[in-house]
Design an enzyme around this catalytic site. Structure first.
Site, PDB file in Angstrom:
ATOM      1  N   GLU A 118      22.203  57.956   4.691  1.00 45.18           N
ATOM      2  CA  GLU A 118      23.386  57.606   3.897  1.00 45.18           C
ATOM      3  C   GLU A 118      24.699  58.060   4.553  1.00 45.18           C
ATOM      4  O   GLU A 118      25.484  58.812   3.957  1.00 45.18           O
ATOM      5  CB  GLU A 118      23.261  58.184   2.487  1.00 45.18           C
ATOM      6  CG  GLU A 118      22.016  57.701   1.750  1.00 45.18           C
ATOM      7  CD  GLU A 118      21.911  58.210   0.319  1.00 45.18           C
ATOM      8  OE1 GLU A 118      22.648  59.160  -0.034  1.00 45.18           O
ATOM      9  OE2 GLU A 118      21.100  57.660  -0.445  1.00 45.18           O
TER      10      GLU A 118
ATOM     11  N   GLU B 229      14.302  54.899   0.384  1.00 44.45           N
ATOM     12  CA  GLU B 229      14.361  55.496  -0.951  1.00 44.45           C
ATOM     13  C   GLU B 229      14.507  54.374  -1.971  1.00 44.45           C
ATOM     14  O   GLU B 229      15.244  53.415  -1.732  1.00 44.45           O
ATOM     15  CB  GLU B 229      15.553  56.451  -1.111  1.00 44.45           C
ATOM     16  CG  GLU B 229      15.533  57.697  -0.257  1.00 44.45           C
ATOM     17  CD  GLU B 229      16.757  58.581  -0.489  1.00 44.45           C
ATOM     18  OE1 GLU B 229      17.415  58.438  -1.549  1.00 44.45           O
ATOM     19  OE2 GLU B 229      17.071  59.410   0.392  1.00 44.45           O
TER      20      GLU B 229
END
Length: 721
Positions: A189, A308
Site C-alpha cells: 500500500e 488482502e
C-alpha cells in the site's frame, strides 16, 4: 398464449430486460473451463496471512490441525524483509549501499535457525503461492535513516538489498533454510503514503521497475509485482484517481511487472456509519478496468494477486462477534467472485492474522481481524482468561475445507445470487452466496447425471442471527426443489450420488476486450468500439460486460447494439445500488443473442444523459458442446404489458404448430424473431403490416416469438409439435 415472465420493456427508447424464473440452474455433466482452467486450486484461495515459521501459534498441534485438517496454505509476510532492511549495515567501501557481507552473515543465521526448527519442516508442503513484501515507510529510499544509522543512497541501492535478501536468507527447504518465495510484492500500500514519503506515485512506480530489474538478474524464478493498492476508487474525481494511480503505475512500471496486486475491502468509517460494499458490481468494475488497460497497454491480461481482502473497520474496537460477521460475509461473497477468475488469479488472501499482539493499542484494544482471541475478551469466559481460543473467523477455513473438484456449469437468474459448482467423484458442491440484504427462498434446478441415484443433499449455511452474529447451520435438504438462504449469507449444498458423476459436455469460456476503454459519456452520442478475435461455435453464449462510473441519479441502462442490432439491457447488477458510495462504479452484464456474435464485432453504447465514463467493455464468450440447463420462461408476466400501447394487435396461428406458423401484425414495420429456449435465434426477419409465414418443419418443443416494433415489443410462447 399469454405474454411471458421473461420479457422486454421499452423505456425512453432503451430495451430493458428482466428475467424472473427459477433461481439457480446447474448442469453437472457440463465442465466449465475458463481459458483452459477448470479444476479448483485450493492453494490460490484458502491461504492464511502467515509464513511457515510464524511463532503466533498456540502449539504445534494447533498449527498442524489448522493447516492440514482445513487444507489451508501459507501465503504472505510483510514484516521480515522490512526488519532486516533496517538492521543491515552500510557498505564501508560504498556509502549509501548495503554491506553484502553483513547480509550474508545475517542470512546465514536466519537459515541456521530455520534448519534447527525441524518441527516446521513438515509444513513446507503448505507453502502455496508465498508472497513477501515490505512496508514503504521503512523501505523507500527518501533520505531517511535506517535503525542502524545510515540511509540508502538510491533506488538501485535499495534494489540491491531486495535481490541479496532473496539470495542469502532462503534455501530450498529443510536444513538449507526456508524455501525461497516465488512472489515479491515490492511494497504494501505505498501510494496512500506518498505524501508522508515526500514523493510521487510516478517515483514509487519507477522504484518498482528498478527493484524488478535487479531481482530478475539474480532470481529469474521470482515474479515481481505491485503496487499493493490500498483503496482502488478509480471513478473518484471523474477518474482522475485512475489516471494518477493505476494508469501511472502501469505506464511507468507495467512492462517490468510480472503481476499486479491490490486489496479489496468492504467497510465503513465507524460502527454507526453506512456501509460501503465492494462485493458485487464494484469488484467487477475494478478488476475489469485493470485487465482491460493491461491488454491495451501490454497485449495481455497480466496475472493478479489479491494480497488482502475482507471487511475494513477504520476505528479500533474491542473484540465483538458483529465484526466477525462483517468479515465472514465479505470473505465468502468476494471468494465467489474470485473463483470466476481462476485463469488470471495467482491467489486471494483473506486478511486475518493469528494473535497479532503487535497490533494492540496503548489502550489495550486488540488488532482487528484475528483468528484467535483471549478468553477474557468476551463476558462469561471460563478458566484462565489469558488462554487463547479461536474467533469466529476460523469458520471461513472450516466452512470451505471440503471444497474441491472440477467446475461445472451453473447460473442464477438474479445477479444478486452468486453461484458456482464443482464436481468431485460422486459429489457435487453447489455454492450460493446472497448479496441481497434480505433472506431469499431460491428455487433449485440441478440437472443430474443420467443413471445415477441421489443418496443425499446436505446444506452448510453461514448467516447472521438477529444480533448480527455469525451462525453456521448444517442440515439435510428435504425439499430438494428449493432452499432458504439468509441475508448476505453463503451456503454449500453437497449432492452425493451412488456413482461417479460424468462430465461429458463442455462450456469453454474466453474473454475478449474492446479496442478502447475509459470513454466519456455524452447524451445521445454512441460510444462505438470493436471486440475482435472470437471463435464462434455452433452452440454457445455471450455476455457483454460494461463497466461504468456515473453520478447517482444518472441512467445505468444504456441503449446497446451488437453488430447493428439492439440487445436487451438488464436493469439490475450484482450487489447493492452503491448509494453509500460517492457515485456508482460497477459492471452491467448484458446477455447477447448468440446469433449476433461474429469473429469481429461492433458494439455501440448510448446513454440518454451526460456525465461519467464507460470504464471498460469486454465480451465473455462460451463455446459449448450442448445447450446447458437454463431458465425456461414461464407464462405470466409480473407486470402486464398493454399490447395496444406497444405494437398493435398481433395474431399468431396455429399454436401449437406443426409445419408452419403465421404471424399477423398491424403496424407499419416490425422485426420478428423466433428463438429456442436457450435464446438462440432460429429465424429473424423485418416484415411490414400484414402476414408472414415461418417454416417450422423439423423443429419440435417450445420456442419464443418476439415482435419488436418502433415503440415496443410483444412476446409469446410457441409450441411446435
Amino acid at each position: 398464449m399469454g405474454k411471458l415472465k421473461s420479457y422486454l420493456l421499452v423505456i425512453f427508447g432503451v430495451a430493458v430486460m428482466r428475467i424472473q424464473a427459477q433461481d439457480v440452474f446447474v448442469s453437472l455433466n457440463m465442465k466449465h473451463t475458463v481459458n483452459g482452467v477448470s479444476e479448483l486450486d485450493r492453494s490460490k484461495f484458502f491461504i492464511v496471512h502467515h509464513s511457515v515459521d510464524d511463532s503466533d501459534w498456540d502449539s504445534e498441534a494447533q498449527r498442524a490441525s489448522f493447516l492440514k485438517d482445513n487444507d489451508v496454505y501459507l501465503g504472505r509476510s510483510t514484516g521480515a524483509i522490512t526488519w532486516h532492511y533496517g538492521q543491515t549495515k552500510e557498505d564501508p567501501a560504498k556509502a549509501g549501499w548495503p554491506d553484502i557481507a553483513n547480509i550474508q552473515s545475517r542470512g546465514a543465521t536466519v537459515k541456521d535457525n530455520y534448519a534447527d526448527e525441524t518441527i516446521v519442516h513438515q509444513f513446507e508442503d503448505r507453502v502455496g503461492p508465498m508472497v513477501i513484501g515490505g512496508q514503504p515507510l521503512r523501505l523507500y529510499p527518501n533520505g531517511q535513516n535506517t535503525p542502524s544509522g545510515w540511509s540508502y543512497a538510491s533506488y538501485e541501492a535499495s534494489a540491491e538489498f531486495y535481490a541479496r535478501y532473496l539470495e542469502e536468507f532462503y534455501g530450498t527447504g529443510g536444513t538449507t533454510g526456508a524455501r525461497k518465495p516465488k512472489y515479491l510484492e515490492v511494497f504494501n500500500e505505498p501510494f496512500v503514503k506518498a505524501n508522508q514519503l515526500g514523493t510521487t506515485t510516478a517515483n514509487i512506480s519507477e522504484f518498482h521497475s528498478v527493484v524488478a530489474k535487479r531481482v530478475k538478474e539474480l532470481h529469474p524464478d521470482v515474479l515481481v509485482g505491485g503496487y499493493g493498492a490500498a483503496h482502488p476508487a478509480y471513478e473518484a474525481n471523474d477518474f482522475k484517481h485512475w489516471e494518477t494511480r493505476w494508469k501511472t503505475f502501469i505506464d511507468v512500471a507495467g512492462k517490468d511487472m510480472d503481476y499486479y496486486s491490490y486489496h479489496l475491502y468492504d467497510g465503513h468509517k465507524d460502527q454507526a456509519s453506512p456501509q460501503t460494499k465492494r462485493k458485487g458490481s464494484n469488484i467487477e468494475a475494478i478488476m475489469d478496468m485493470i485487465e482491460h488497460y493491461s491488454v491495451l497497454k501490454d497485449g495481455q491480461r497480466k496475472p493478479v494477486y489479491i494480497t488482502e481482502f475482507g471487511y475494513f473497520l477504520r476505528e479500533a474496537v474491542y473484540y465483538n462477534k458483529q465484526s466477525d460477521w462483517f468479515q465472514l460475509r465479505s470473505y465468502n461473497s468476494m471468494l465467489m467472485q474470485f473463483l470466476e477468475r481462476q485463469d488470471v488469479l495467482i491467489g486471494a488472501i483473506p486478511f486475518m492474522i493469528l494473535k497479532a499482539e503487535w497490533g494492540r493499542t496503548t489502550d489495550g484494544i486488540p488488532y482487528g481481524p484475528r483468528i484467535m482471541r483471549q478468553k477474557k475478551e468476551v463476558p462469561g469466559f471460563e478458566g484462565n482468561g489469558e488462554d487463547w481460543v479461536y474467533t469466529d473467523l476460523v469458520k471461513y477455513y472450516e466452512f470451505w475445507k471440503d471444497l474441491k473438484g472440477v467446475r461445472a456449469d451453473s447460473r442464477s437468474t438474479d445477479p444478486d445470487i452468486l453461484t458456482d459448482t464443482y464436481v468431485d467423484g460422486n459429489k457435487a458442491y453447489v455454492l450460493i452466496s446472497n448479496l441481497s440484504t434480505e433472506d431469499r427462498t431460491l428455487q433449485l434446478a440441478v440437472e443430474e447425471t443420467a443413471g445415477l441415484g441421489l443418496s443425499s443433499v446436505f446444506v452448510s449455511h453461514i448467516h447472521a442471527n438477529d444480533l448480527n452474529e455469525p451462525i453456521w447451520d448444517t442440515f439435510d435438504l428435504v425439499d430438494r426443489s428449493k432452499v432458504e438462504i439468509g441475508a448476505e449469507a453463503t451456503m454449500i449444498i453437497t449432492y452425493e450420488f451412488d456413482g461417479t458423476i460424468v462430465q461429458n459436455q463442455t462450456s469453454e469460456e474466453t474473454k475478449h476486450f474492446a479496442d478502447q476503454y475509459l470513454q466519456p459519456i455524452q447524451a445521445n452520442t454512441a460510444i462505438s468500439v470493436n471486440i475482435d478475435g472470437i471463435t464462434k461455435a455452433t452452440i454457445g453464449e455471450a455476455m457483454l460486460r460494461i463497466g461504468m462510473g456515473r453520478d447517482h441519479g444518472l441512467s445505468l441502462t444504456p441503449k446497446v447494439t451488437v453488430n447493428g442490432t439492439n440487445v436487451a439491457v438488464p436493469d439490475n447488477w450484482r450487489g447493492d445500488d452503491q448509494r453509500t458510495r460517492d457515485e456508482f462504479f460497477g459492471v452491467l452484464e448484458v446477455p447477447v443473442p448468440y446469433s449476433l456474435i461474429q469473429e469481429k464485432n461492433e458494439v455501440t453504447i448510448t446513454f440518454s444523459d451526460n456525465g461519467g465514463h464507460v470504464s471498460s467493455i469486454s465480451m465473455q464468450h462460451y463455446n459449448q458442446t450442448a445447450a446447458p440447463n437454463k431458465p425456461e420462461v414461464p407464462d405470466e408476466p409480473d407486470v402486464p404489458l398493454n399490447v395496444s400501447d406497444q405494437v398493435g394487435e398481433i395474431n399468431i396461428y396455429p399454436n401449437p404448430a406443426k409445419k408452419r406458423v403465421t404471424i399477423e401484425i398491424h403496424v407499419k414495420e416490425a422485426q420478428v424473431r423466433l428463438l429456442d429456449m436457450s435464446g438462440r435465434v432460429q429465424f429473424e426477419k423485418k416484415i411490414s403490416s400484414g402476414k408472414r409465414t415461418i417454416d417450422v418443419s423439423g423443429m419440435s418443443g417450445s420456442y419464443i416469438i418476439q415482435v419488436l416494433g418502433s415503440d415496443g415489443v410483444w412476446i409469446s410462447k410457441l409450441l411446435v409439435e
